[in-house]
Write a protein that holds these residues in place. Structure first.
Motif, PDB file in Angstrom:
ATOM      1  N   GLY A 155       0.760  -1.232  -0.166  1.00 43.05           N
ATOM      2  CA  GLY A 155      -0.009   0.300   0.034  1.00 43.05           C
ATOM      3  C   GLY A 155       0.898   1.633  -0.383  1.00 43.05           C
ATOM      4  N   ARG A 156       2.240   1.213  -0.085  1.00 45.23           N
ATOM      5  CA  ARG A 156       2.789   2.151  -0.355  1.00 45.23           C
ATOM      6  C   ARG A 156       3.614   2.795  -1.328  1.00 45.23           C
ATOM      7  NH1 ARG A 156       6.569   0.403   4.547  1.00 45.23           N
ATOM      8  NH2 ARG A 156       6.890  -1.118   2.884  1.00 45.23           N
ATOM      9  N   SER A 157       2.427   2.403  -2.345  1.00 43.52           N
ATOM     10  CA  SER A 157       3.170   1.938  -3.790  1.00 43.52           C
ATOM     11  C   SER A 157       3.772   3.464  -3.516  1.00 43.52           C
ATOM     12  CB  SER A 157       2.014   1.996  -4.854  1.00 43.52           C
ATOM     13  OG  SER A 157       0.975   2.815  -4.644  1.00 43.52           O
ATOM     14  N   LEU A 158       2.708   4.437  -3.253  1.00 40.44           N
ATOM     15  CA  LEU A 158       3.662   6.334  -4.663  1.00 40.44           C
ATOM     16  C   LEU A 158       4.794   6.860  -3.869  1.00 40.44           C
ATOM     17  CD1 LEU A 158       0.210   7.315  -4.729  1.00 40.44           C
ATOM     18  CD2 LEU A 158       1.927   6.842  -6.142  1.00 40.44           C
ATOM     19  N   GLU A 159       4.808   5.659  -2.390  1.00 38.35           N
ATOM     20  CA  GLU A 159       7.302   6.731  -2.129  1.00 38.35           C
ATOM     21  C   GLU A 159       7.364   6.027  -2.182  1.00 38.35           C
ATOM     22  OE1 GLU A 159       6.878   4.677   2.293  1.00 38.35           O
ATOM     23  OE2 GLU A 159       4.981   5.433   3.047  1.00 38.35           O
ATOM     24  N   LYS A 160       8.886   7.031  -2.248  1.00 41.26           N
ATOM     25  CA  LYS A 160       9.997   6.523  -2.967  1.00 41.26           C
ATOM     26  C   LYS A 160      10.383   6.000  -3.853  1.00 41.26           C
ATOM     27  CE  LYS A 160      12.503  11.074  -4.085  1.00 41.26           C
ATOM     28  NZ  LYS A 160      12.714  11.907  -3.771  1.00 41.26           N
ATOM     29  N   PRO A 161      10.948   4.598  -2.833  1.00 41.50           N
ATOM     30  CA  PRO A 161      12.096   3.342  -3.613  1.00 41.50           C
ATOM     31  C   PRO A 161      10.477   2.566  -4.444  1.00 41.50           C
ATOM     32  CG  PRO A 161      11.807   3.351  -1.357  1.00 41.50           C
ATOM     33  CD  PRO A 161      10.997   4.793  -1.168  1.00 41.50           C
ATOM     34  N   TYR A 162       9.447   2.106  -3.813  1.00 38.88           N
ATOM     35  CA  TYR A 162       8.161   1.683  -4.302  1.00 38.88           C
ATOM     36  C   TYR A 162       7.580   2.160  -5.902  1.00 38.88           C
ATOM     37  CZ  TYR A 162       9.036  -0.778   0.348  1.00 38.88           C
ATOM     38  OH  TYR A 162       9.341  -1.334   1.256  1.00 38.88           O
ATOM     39  N   SER A 163       7.700   3.895  -5.990  1.00 41.37           N
ATOM     40  CA  SER A 163       7.518   4.257  -7.448  1.00 41.37           C
ATOM     41  C   SER A 163       7.903   4.112  -8.275  1.00 41.37           C
ATOM     42  CB  SER A 163       6.525   5.866  -6.633  1.00 41.37           C
ATOM     43  OG  SER A 163       7.952   6.572  -6.731  1.00 41.37           O
ATOM     44  N   TYR A 164       9.178   4.214  -8.055  1.00 40.55           N
ATOM     45  CA  TYR A 164      10.317   4.346  -9.280  1.00 40.55           C
ATOM     46  C   TYR A 164      10.859   2.406  -9.667  1.00 40.55           C
ATOM     47  CZ  TYR A 164      11.473   8.504  -8.334  1.00 40.55           C
ATOM     48  OH  TYR A 164      11.985  10.621  -8.272  1.00 40.55           O
ATOM     49  N   LEU A 165      10.509   1.267  -8.351  1.00 33.54           N
ATOM     50  CA  LEU A 165      11.151   0.457  -8.812  1.00 33.54           C
ATOM     51  C   LEU A 165       9.664   0.242  -9.402  1.00 33.54           C
ATOM     52  CD1 LEU A 165      11.149  -1.741  -4.871  1.00 33.54           C
ATOM     53  CD2 LEU A 165      12.862  -1.411  -7.505  1.00 33.54           C
ATOM     54  N   TYR A 166       8.018   0.565  -9.544  1.00 29.92           N
ATOM     55  CA  TYR A 166       7.260   0.451 -10.115  1.00 29.92           C
ATOM     56  C   TYR A 166       6.938   1.207 -12.125  1.00 29.92           C
ATOM     57  CZ  TYR A 166       4.204  -1.866  -6.410  1.00 29.92           C
ATOM     58  OH  TYR A 166       3.648  -2.278  -4.986  1.00 29.92           O
ATOM     59  N   SER A 167       7.352   2.484 -11.390  1.00 32.75           N
ATOM     60  CA  SER A 167       7.631   2.978 -13.183  1.00 32.75           C
ATOM     61  C   SER A 167       8.818   2.067 -13.547  1.00 32.75           C
ATOM     62  CB  SER A 167       8.446   3.876 -12.398  1.00 32.75           C
ATOM     63  OG  SER A 167       7.724   5.387 -11.864  1.00 32.75           O
ATOM     64  N   MET A 168      10.055   1.508 -13.226  1.00 32.98           N
ATOM     65  CA  MET A 168      10.486   1.559 -13.627  1.00 32.98           C
ATOM     66  C   MET A 168      10.365  -0.078 -14.774  1.00 32.98           C
ATOM     67  SD  MET A 168      14.738   1.813 -12.063  1.00 32.98           S
ATOM     68  CE  MET A 168      14.618  -0.044 -11.370  1.00 32.98           C
ATOM     69  N   LEU A 169       9.283  -0.745 -13.455  1.00 33.29           N
ATOM     70  CA  LEU A 169       8.820  -2.542 -13.992  1.00 33.29           C
ATOM     71  C   LEU A 169       7.863  -2.460 -15.157  1.00 33.29           C
ATOM     72  CD1 LEU A 169       8.308  -4.980 -13.481  1.00 33.29           C
ATOM     73  CD2 LEU A 169       6.603  -4.368 -12.001  1.00 33.29           C
ATOM     74  N   LEU A 170       6.717  -1.160 -14.931  1.00 30.82           N
ATOM     75  CA  LEU A 170       6.465  -0.577 -16.312  1.00 30.82           C
ATOM     76  C   LEU A 170       7.010  -0.218 -17.246  1.00 30.82           C
ATOM     77  CD1 LEU A 170       3.635   2.139 -14.382  1.00 30.82           C
ATOM     78  CD2 LEU A 170       3.274  -0.691 -15.685  1.00 30.82           C
ATOM     79  N   PHE A 171       8.320   0.345 -17.733  1.00 29.14           N
ATOM     80  CA  PHE A 171       9.120   0.910 -18.475  1.00 29.14           C
ATOM     81  C   PHE A 171       9.898  -0.989 -19.160  1.00 29.14           C
ATOM     82  CE2 PHE A 171       9.604   4.728 -17.841  1.00 29.14           C
ATOM     83  CZ  PHE A 171       9.582   5.285 -18.648  1.00 29.14           C
ATOM     84  N   GLU A 172      10.216  -1.673 -18.207  1.00 29.38           N
ATOM     85  CA  GLU A 172      10.081  -3.212 -18.960  1.00 29.38           C
ATOM     86  C   GLU A 172       9.360  -4.117 -19.261  1.00 29.38           C
ATOM     87  OE1 GLU A 172      12.426  -4.393 -15.225  1.00 29.38           O
ATOM     88  OE2 GLU A 172      13.977  -3.453 -15.514  1.00 29.38           O
ATOM     89  N   VAL A 173       8.374  -3.953 -18.958  1.00 28.06           N
ATOM     90  CA  VAL A 173       7.229  -4.437 -19.341  1.00 28.06           C
ATOM     91  C   VAL A 173       6.361  -3.880 -20.970  1.00 28.06           C
ATOM     92  CG1 VAL A 173       4.623  -4.963 -18.951  1.00 28.06           C
ATOM     93  CG2 VAL A 173       6.720  -5.459 -17.078  1.00 28.06           C
ATOM     94  N   CYS A 174       5.844  -2.629 -20.653  1.00 28.86           N
ATOM     95  CA  CYS A 174       5.162  -2.124 -21.312  1.00 28.86           C
ATOM     96  C   CYS A 174       6.282  -1.838 -23.366  1.00 28.86           C
ATOM     97  CB  CYS A 174       4.275  -0.964 -21.851  1.00 28.86           C
ATOM     98  SG  CYS A 174       3.671  -0.812 -19.924  1.00 28.86           S
ATOM     99  N   ILE A 175       7.809  -1.672 -22.984  1.00 31.70           N
ATOM    100  CA  ILE A 175       7.897  -1.666 -24.553  1.00 31.70           C
ATOM    101  C   ILE A 175       8.371  -2.336 -24.950  1.00 31.70           C
ATOM    102  CG2 ILE A 175      10.850  -1.073 -25.056  1.00 31.70           C
ATOM    103  CD1 ILE A 175      10.645   1.216 -22.754  1.00 31.70           C
TER     104      ILE A 175
END
Length: 168
Positions: free
Chosen positions: A37-57
């Motif tokens: 539930g802490r997805s918008l906190e700093k380390p997790y939000s960047y991990l989610y963003s990088m994961l989205l890039f790795e999946v979407c591209i």
């Protein structure tokens, strides 16, 4: 180098390709379990963003290649290799579904605006490269030549996109 040669080159090691795509949903599940539930906190939000890039591209590239194969080469759906055309799309949908199910606000993650912009530029670049390769305008003998030309096209489109955005 033809498009078929490029696809053969990519699918030489199917085990590594399969493990890469299977690792992405596992990482998504692990990160969502750790963040709780802490997805918008700093380390997790960047991990989610990088994961989205790795999946979407790869997913977007696969969809573009799928459309190209169906409309330009007139291939049937069962003739398309699974690891190139279907697995990236399935993994992309699965990872986004997992993030939505865990109530991760994708729009509020960092770099998602850049992700949408990048995916549009990637589709335009990849479609242009496929048309150039199909019409034999430029001959690519090695994969690195194709990659270098794709990077040049992508950076040129990015500069033009930024220029047009600054004119508003």
């Amino acid at each position: 180098m033809t498009i078929e040669d490029l696809l053969t080159y990519i699918t030489n090691d199917k085990t590594a390709l399969f493990l890469f795509f299977i690792l992405l949903p596992i990482l998504t599940i692990i990160i969502t379990a750790i963040s709780r539930g802490r997805s918008l906190e700093k380390p997790y939000s960047y991990l989610y963003s990088m994961l989205l890039f790795e999946v979407c591209i790869p997913g977007v590239l696969s969809i573009t290649l799928w459309i190209y194969s169906m409309f330009f080469e007139r291939k049937a759906l069962w003739q398309l290799p699974f690891f190139i055309y279907y697995l990236p799309v399935i993994i992309m949908v699965l990872c986004i579904y997992i993030l939505k199910k865990k109530r991760v606000s994708i729009r509020r993650l960092p770099w998602t605006g850049e992700l949408y912009e990048f995916l549009v530029l990637l589709i335009i670049t990849f479609a242009s490269l496929l048309i150039i390769m199909k019409l034999h305008i430029i001959s690519f003998n090695q994969p690195w030549q194709l990659g270098l030309f794709a990077l040049l096209c992508l950076s040129t489109l990015h500069l033009l996109w930024k220029r047009m955005a600054s004119l508003r």
